[in-house]
Every structure is written in C-alpha cells, then in structure tokens.
Motif scaffolding. Structure first.
Motif, PDB file in Angstrom:
ATOM      1  N   ARG A 222      46.950  22.092  45.286  1.00  0.00           N
ATOM      2  CA  ARG A 222      48.008  23.057  44.930  1.00  0.00           C
ATOM      3  C   ARG A 222      48.022  23.306  43.427  1.00  0.00           C
ATOM      4  O   ARG A 222      48.163  24.448  42.973  1.00  0.00           O
ATOM      5  CB  ARG A 222      49.371  22.544  45.390  1.00  0.00           C
ATOM      6  CG  ARG A 222      50.538  23.435  44.961  1.00  0.00           C
ATOM      7  CD  ARG A 222      51.856  22.942  45.555  1.00  0.00           C
ATOM      8  NE  ARG A 222      52.982  23.728  45.060  1.00  0.00           N
ATOM      9  CZ  ARG A 222      53.672  23.454  43.958  1.00  0.00           C
ATOM     10  NH1 ARG A 222      53.347  22.371  43.235  1.00  0.00           N
ATOM     11  NH2 ARG A 222      54.678  24.219  43.566  1.00  0.00           N
ATOM     12  N   LEU A 223      47.886  22.227  42.632  1.00  0.00           N
ATOM     13  CA  LEU A 223      47.884  22.369  41.177  1.00  0.00           C
ATOM     14  C   LEU A 223      46.753  23.288  40.730  1.00  0.00           C
ATOM     15  O   LEU A 223      46.966  24.221  39.942  1.00  0.00           O
ATOM     16  CB  LEU A 223      47.744  20.998  40.519  1.00  0.00           C
ATOM     17  CG  LEU A 223      47.481  21.001  38.997  1.00  0.00           C
ATOM     18  CD1 LEU A 223      48.666  21.606  38.256  1.00  0.00           C
ATOM     19  CD2 LEU A 223      47.202  19.589  38.499  1.00  0.00           C
ATOM     20  N   LEU A 224      45.554  23.046  41.231  1.00  0.00           N
ATOM     21  CA  LEU A 224      44.405  23.841  40.803  1.00  0.00           C
ATOM     22  C   LEU A 224      44.522  25.293  41.266  1.00  0.00           C
ATOM     23  O   LEU A 224      44.095  26.220  40.572  1.00  0.00           O
ATOM     24  CB  LEU A 224      43.114  23.209  41.331  1.00  0.00           C
ATOM     25  CG  LEU A 224      42.773  21.837  40.705  1.00  0.00           C
ATOM     26  CD1 LEU A 224      41.578  21.208  41.398  1.00  0.00           C
ATOM     27  CD2 LEU A 224      42.512  21.974  39.210  1.00  0.00           C
ATOM     28  N   GLN A 225      45.119  25.493  42.431  1.00  0.00           N
ATOM     29  CA  GLN A 225      45.322  26.858  42.910  1.00  0.00           C
ATOM     30  C   GLN A 225      46.314  27.596  42.022  1.00  0.00           C
ATOM     31  O   GLN A 225      46.124  28.768  41.689  1.00  0.00           O
ATOM     32  CB  GLN A 225      45.801  26.830  44.367  1.00  0.00           C
ATOM     33  CG  GLN A 225      44.714  26.418  45.355  1.00  0.00           C
ATOM     34  CD  GLN A 225      45.261  26.058  46.719  1.00  0.00           C
ATOM     35  OE1 GLN A 225      46.455  26.244  46.993  1.00  0.00           O
ATOM     36  NE2 GLN A 225      44.403  25.522  47.587  1.00  0.00           N
ATOM     37  N   LEU A 226      47.381  26.894  41.622  1.00  0.00           N
ATOM     38  CA  LEU A 226      48.359  27.504  40.722  1.00  0.00           C
ATOM     39  C   LEU A 226      47.738  27.820  39.360  1.00  0.00           C
ATOM     40  O   LEU A 226      48.046  28.852  38.754  1.00  0.00           O
ATOM     41  CB  LEU A 226      49.569  26.579  40.547  1.00  0.00           C
ATOM     42  CG  LEU A 226      50.505  26.468  41.746  1.00  0.00           C
ATOM     43  CD1 LEU A 226      51.579  25.418  41.498  1.00  0.00           C
ATOM     44  CD2 LEU A 226      51.164  27.833  42.020  1.00  0.00           C
ATOM     45  N   VAL A 227      46.883  26.929  38.883  1.00  0.00           N
ATOM     46  CA  VAL A 227      46.201  27.181  37.603  1.00  0.00           C
ATOM     47  C   VAL A 227      45.349  28.444  37.715  1.00  0.00           C
ATOM     48  O   VAL A 227      45.333  29.292  36.822  1.00  0.00           O
ATOM     49  CB  VAL A 227      45.311  25.978  37.205  1.00  0.00           C
ATOM     50  CG1 VAL A 227      44.422  26.338  36.017  1.00  0.00           C
ATOM     51  CG2 VAL A 227      46.169  24.777  36.853  1.00  0.00           C
ATOM     52  N   ALA A 228      44.653  28.575  38.838  1.00  0.00           N
ATOM     53  CA  ALA A 228      43.741  29.712  39.024  1.00  0.00           C
ATOM     54  C   ALA A 228      44.462  31.044  39.100  1.00  0.00           C
ATOM     55  O   ALA A 228      43.984  32.049  38.567  1.00  0.00           O
ATOM     56  CB  ALA A 228      42.901  29.496  40.279  1.00  0.00           C
ATOM     57  N   VAL A 229      45.613  31.077  39.765  1.00  0.00           N
ATOM     58  CA  VAL A 229      46.310  32.353  39.959  1.00  0.00           C
ATOM     59  C   VAL A 229      47.368  32.616  38.885  1.00  0.00           C
ATOM     60  O   VAL A 229      48.009  33.670  38.896  1.00  0.00           O
ATOM     61  CB  VAL A 229      46.969  32.411  41.355  1.00  0.00           C
ATOM     62  CG1 VAL A 229      45.925  32.237  42.449  1.00  0.00           C
ATOM     63  CG2 VAL A 229      48.065  31.351  41.482  1.00  0.00           C
ATOM     64  N   SER A 230      47.536  31.659  37.992  1.00  0.00           N
ATOM     65  CA  SER A 230      48.550  31.825  36.947  1.00  0.00           C
ATOM     66  C   SER A 230      48.121  32.880  35.943  1.00  0.00           C
ATOM     67  O   SER A 230      46.956  33.311  35.909  1.00  0.00           O
ATOM     68  CB  SER A 230      48.768  30.497  36.208  1.00  0.00           C
ATOM     69  OG  SER A 230      47.624  30.184  35.419  1.00  0.00           O
ATOM     70  N   ARG A 231      49.058  33.291  35.108  1.00  0.00           N
ATOM     71  CA  ARG A 231      48.774  34.281  34.075  1.00  0.00           C
ATOM     72  C   ARG A 231      48.435  33.598  32.752  1.00  0.00           C
ATOM     73  O   ARG A 231      48.535  34.202  31.693  1.00  0.00           O
ATOM     74  CB  ARG A 231      49.981  35.205  33.917  1.00  0.00           C
ATOM     75  CG  ARG A 231      50.329  35.942  35.207  1.00  0.00           C
ATOM     76  CD  ARG A 231      51.537  36.845  35.042  1.00  0.00           C
ATOM     77  NE  ARG A 231      51.285  37.926  34.105  1.00  0.00           N
ATOM     78  CZ  ARG A 231      52.186  38.859  33.791  1.00  0.00           C
ATOM     79  NH1 ARG A 231      53.399  38.804  34.338  1.00  0.00           N
ATOM     80  NH2 ARG A 231      51.901  39.816  32.938  1.00  0.00           N
ATOM     81  N   LEU A 232      48.006  32.343  32.839  1.00  0.00           N
ATOM     82  CA  LEU A 232      47.617  31.615  31.638  1.00  0.00           C
ATOM     83  C   LEU A 232      46.329  32.190  31.065  1.00  0.00           C
ATOM     84  O   LEU A 232      45.489  32.736  31.797  1.00  0.00           O
ATOM     85  CB  LEU A 232      47.390  30.127  31.962  1.00  0.00           C
ATOM     86  CG  LEU A 232      48.581  29.334  32.499  1.00  0.00           C
ATOM     87  CD1 LEU A 232      48.106  27.950  32.949  1.00  0.00           C
ATOM     88  CD2 LEU A 232      49.652  29.202  31.422  1.00  0.00           C
ATOM     89  N   GLU A 233      46.175  32.074  29.759  1.00  0.00           N
ATOM     90  CA  GLU A 233      44.923  32.469  29.125  1.00  0.00           C
ATOM     91  C   GLU A 233      43.788  31.632  29.702  1.00  0.00           C
ATOM     92  O   GLU A 233      43.966  30.459  30.053  1.00  0.00           O
ATOM     93  CB  GLU A 233      44.999  32.245  27.614  1.00  0.00           C
ATOM     94  CG  GLU A 233      46.003  33.125  26.877  1.00  0.00           C
ATOM     95  CD  GLU A 233      45.480  34.550  26.690  1.00  0.00           C
ATOM     96  OE1 GLU A 233      44.275  34.770  26.948  1.00  0.00           O
ATOM     97  OE2 GLU A 233      46.275  35.422  26.308  1.00  0.00           O
ATOM     98  N   LEU A 234      42.589  32.241  29.795  1.00  0.00           N
ATOM     99  CA  LEU A 234      41.435  31.528  30.329  1.00  0.00           C
ATOM    100  C   LEU A 234      41.202  30.226  29.559  1.00  0.00           C
ATOM    101  O   LEU A 234      40.910  29.181  30.154  1.00  0.00           O
ATOM    102  CB  LEU A 234      40.186  32.419  30.236  1.00  0.00           C
ATOM    103  CG  LEU A 234      38.857  31.747  30.630  1.00  0.00           C
ATOM    104  CD1 LEU A 234      38.886  31.293  32.075  1.00  0.00           C
ATOM    105  CD2 LEU A 234      37.681  32.687  30.372  1.00  0.00           C
ATOM    106  N   GLN A 235      41.352  30.263  28.245  1.00  0.00           N
ATOM    107  CA  GLN A 235      41.112  29.084  27.418  1.00  0.00           C
ATOM    108  C   GLN A 235      42.074  27.951  27.765  1.00  0.00           C
ATOM    109  O   GLN A 235      41.701  26.784  27.783  1.00  0.00           O
ATOM    110  CB  GLN A 235      41.256  29.456  25.941  1.00  0.00           C
ATOM    111  CG  GLN A 235      40.962  28.323  24.979  1.00  0.00           C
ATOM    112  CD  GLN A 235      40.910  28.804  23.545  1.00  0.00           C
ATOM    113  OE1 GLN A 235      40.386  29.887  23.255  1.00  0.00           O
ATOM    114  NE2 GLN A 235      41.471  28.017  22.633  1.00  0.00           N
TER     115      GLN A 235
END
Length: 416
Positions: A222-235
């Motif tokens: 779940r954590l990694l999925q949220l990271v992937a779909v989040s609007r966070l900068e790629l970096q």
C-alpha cells in the motif's frame, strides 16, 4: 632583648595626624598604619620573602574601610601563609587573577570553546545546527552569563523548570546531556576542578522512550502504491525508495554524494564522519537501488549530491523531506522516515536472516568491541545476498508497476 611593640588602639588610630611628614604607626608583627599628610590612612604589612629573604611591604587597604580588627586578621592570614613558605602578596595576586578568570569564563564562553572542538571533529552540518539550537534556545538564555564555577545542580534544575512544567522531558534530557559535555570539557580544560553536574540526570524524570512510528511489512505494498500515484516530485519518490532499499537513516540517505557510489563494485561507501556511530559503512547495492541511482543520474549527475535540494542544488535535500511526504500521503502518526528501517528489519528477521547480519546492515553497534569488529569484517558478502533479497522483496511488494525507477528497467509483474 628586643623592644616589644605596643599594640595600637582605636583611639590612637582615629586621632593620629601627620604634621610635617608621613607618619608610621606600628601594631606589631609587621602591621603598620601609614598616616599621610593628606589625612588618609593606609594599612600595610611588612615581611620577608620566603625564598630570597628580601624585605617586602604589602598594602592591605585603607582605614576606616578596614578596621583595626580587620587589619590584624589580614596580618595573621599573611603570617600563616609565610609559615608555609608562601608569599602572601603573590598569593593575593593569584587569587585575584583566578577570580577574574572565573568571572570571565562564563558558560557562553566555555560552550563556544567546547563547540569549536566539536566542529574540529568533523561533525555533520546538521549536528552542528542541532547543538547550536540547543545552546541558544535552552541553555544560554538562562545560564550563558553565569561563570562555569557557579554552575550548580540547583541552578540547572531551576533553568529547566519551564520545560519540566511543559512536560518536555526528552528536551530536558538532551539539554542536560549537552550541558554535562560542556562541563566535562570545562573540568578537563582546567576551568573548574570537577564537573558538579555529572550526575544531575537523576534529578529529572526520565523520558519514556517510544519507537519511531512504523508499519508492518504487510503494509509495504500500500505504501509503495501511494508513493507511485502521489503528486510528489519524482526526486522525492526516488529518495523514499533509496532510503527503503538501503536501510539507511534519513540524513544518511538525503546526503548521499555521487563520489560515495561505486556502480561497478555495486557499493555505497559512507564515510565515518557522516555516520551516527562514526564508523565507515559499506552498503551493498541491490539492482533496485542501482535503478534509483540510474534514474537520478539524469537529474543530478552533474551535482555533488545525488538528491540535491530543490531550492539550493548545491546542498542536499532536507532529511525531513521523506517525513513531510509521508504526512501528505496520510501516514502522520503511523509512519516516519526512520520507520522505513524498521520495516526492513522486521521483514528480514521474519524471513530468518541472521540477526547479526541485519544489525550490521542497519549500522547498529553493540557494546562488544570484538564482535563489532567481526561483524564489520565478515558480513559484507552475507549482507550482499540479504540486500539482493530485500530489493526483490520491495519490488514484489510494488507489484512490478509502482516503483518510481521502474520505467528504466521494466520491472516484472509479480502476483501479490
């Protein structure tokens, strides 16, 4: 038979006047009252220097500020020193010098000297900032102008009272720990004879230690999925993956430098000055970690740091970047960046890996120096196998499509 000097009386002293020249009135045993034509009266003590035997005169002070009884006490004190072979005038100068130095050696001054020594030990910039904040916010405002000779347990307890009332026991613990270090330095540098607050921690309630908030390995997909779909900068997403895959501390991960990465040898070598335990740490890099490095090469390959700051590319990203990202993804109070290490530790322990190998990968250090040396010298190859397993574990948790670095290698899909 020598003539015995008749002791002076207060009446004689009050009525004494010099008419044609300065007058000397003797009280015996070297005590003299000089009466000047101007009307002033000064007590002096005449003696012979212990080593040379040379006659010497020492000024005690003015009358009536120093009474006859006081002057006699000064004389007896001086005679007591002479009996021990000590020149009373030199002793007086030494005492005055020590008093001046004691007053000048305030906590602020000694803390600055101590900090200069700490800086010379190549502490990280972040550690220096933390020390300065501790000094300037919690210690120096209340005690900075106090001479270190006057720092007492009671004074420290009073200085910490506001924090105590606010229930900030952890802050008190850290502030007192720094203050003890400063006072240890003061003792070793000769400013004080001993550290009076060496055991002051027993005067405060100890803070309740809590582990960093983390999640179970089952929550990793779940954590990694949220990271992937989040609007966070790629970096930022890549930094999260880098810290997770390398099992490093937030500051160690954020401060990664290109010069530390050996892609050919597949290792990341962190110098001792950047490590919490002040010992070089070699991290075998799994393929997934190398993918992160490859992804960052296009972004920061010409910079010093692998993860440069957005505001100032000459500096690394903040160690709080991952924490802020986790909060934005809804993990406030549930997971912090340091907790990523706990996810790895829990998963690897449950998979049956040698606990010593896991501890070595986490750069933990026990109290057994021999065992520490053994861990450091023999576990590198075992850690390489374990880190490859961990990289595949994380990739599987990501289901082959949510790793930020996945587009560069085409991660395979693995059924969850």
């Amino acid at each position: 038979m020598p003539v015995k000097t008749k002791p002076l009386t207060n009446t004689e002293i009050r009525s004494a006047k010099a008419t044609s020249k300065d007058l000397s009135l003797y009280d015996g045993d070297g005590l003299i009252l000089y009466v000047k034509l101007s009307g002033s009266k000064v007590w002096r003590f005449r003696y012979y220097k212990p080593i040379t035997g040379k006659r010497q005169t020492m000024t005690i002070g003015a009358y009536p500020e120093i009474s006859l009884a006081d002057a006699r006490q000064h004389r007896e004190d001086a005679r007591a020193l002479l009996a021990k072979g000590i020149d009373p005038q030199e002793y007086k100068r030494e005492v005055m010098t020590e008093a001046y130095e004691a007053k000048a050696n305030t906590l602020a001054k000694v803390a600055a000297d101590w900090l200069a020594v700490k800086i010379s030990q190549n502490l990280s910039e972040n550690t220096i900032k933390q020390i300065n904040r501790m000094l300037n916010v919690y210690l120096l405002p209340s005690m900075g102008s106090v001479p270190v000779t006057m720092i007492t347990p009671r004074r420290v307890i009073e200085a910490m009272e506001t924090l105590k009332e606010a229930g900030r026991l952890e802050t008190i613990h850290r502030a007192v720990q720094r203050l003890r270090e400063i006072m240890d330095y003061a003792a070793n540098a000769g400013y004080i004879t001993a550290n009076p607050i060496s055991r002051i921690s027993t005067a405060f309630s100890q803070p309740v230690r809590t582990n960093n908030p983390t999640i179970r390995p089952e929550g990793l997909p779940r954590l990694l999925q949220l990271v992937a779909v989040s609007r966070l900068e790629l970096q930022t997403r890549l930094l999260i993956e880098w810290q997770l895959l390398t099992m490093t501390r937030p500051r160690e991960a954020a401060d990664t430098e290109w010069s530390e990465i050996d892609i050919k040898a597949k290792v990341w070598v962190i110098s001792a000055d950047r490590m919490k335990m002040k010992r070089e740490h070699v991290i075998p890099l799994c393929q997934q970690a190398l993918d992160v490095i490859q992804a960052m090469k296009a972004i920061s390959g010409n910079r010093v740091h692998v993860f440069p700051s957005f505001k100032n590319p000459q500096k690394p990203m903040s160690s709080q970047t991952v924490n802020m990202a986790l909060k934005r993804m809804g993990y406030k109070g549930e997971l912090v960046s340091h907790g990523l290490r706990s996810i790895a530790s829990t998963a690897l322990n449950e998979e049956g890996f040698n606990p010593d190998v896991i501890e070595a990968a986490l750069a933990h250090r026990g109290k057994d120096a021999v065992r520490n040396a053994y861990n450091r010298s023999t576990y590198l190859e075992q850690r390489r196998v374990m880190m490859d397993f961990w990289g595949n574990y994380v990739e599987q948790a990501a289901s082959g499509q949510v790793m930020a670095s996945g587009g560069l290698r085409g991660l395979r899909s693995i059924a969850s």
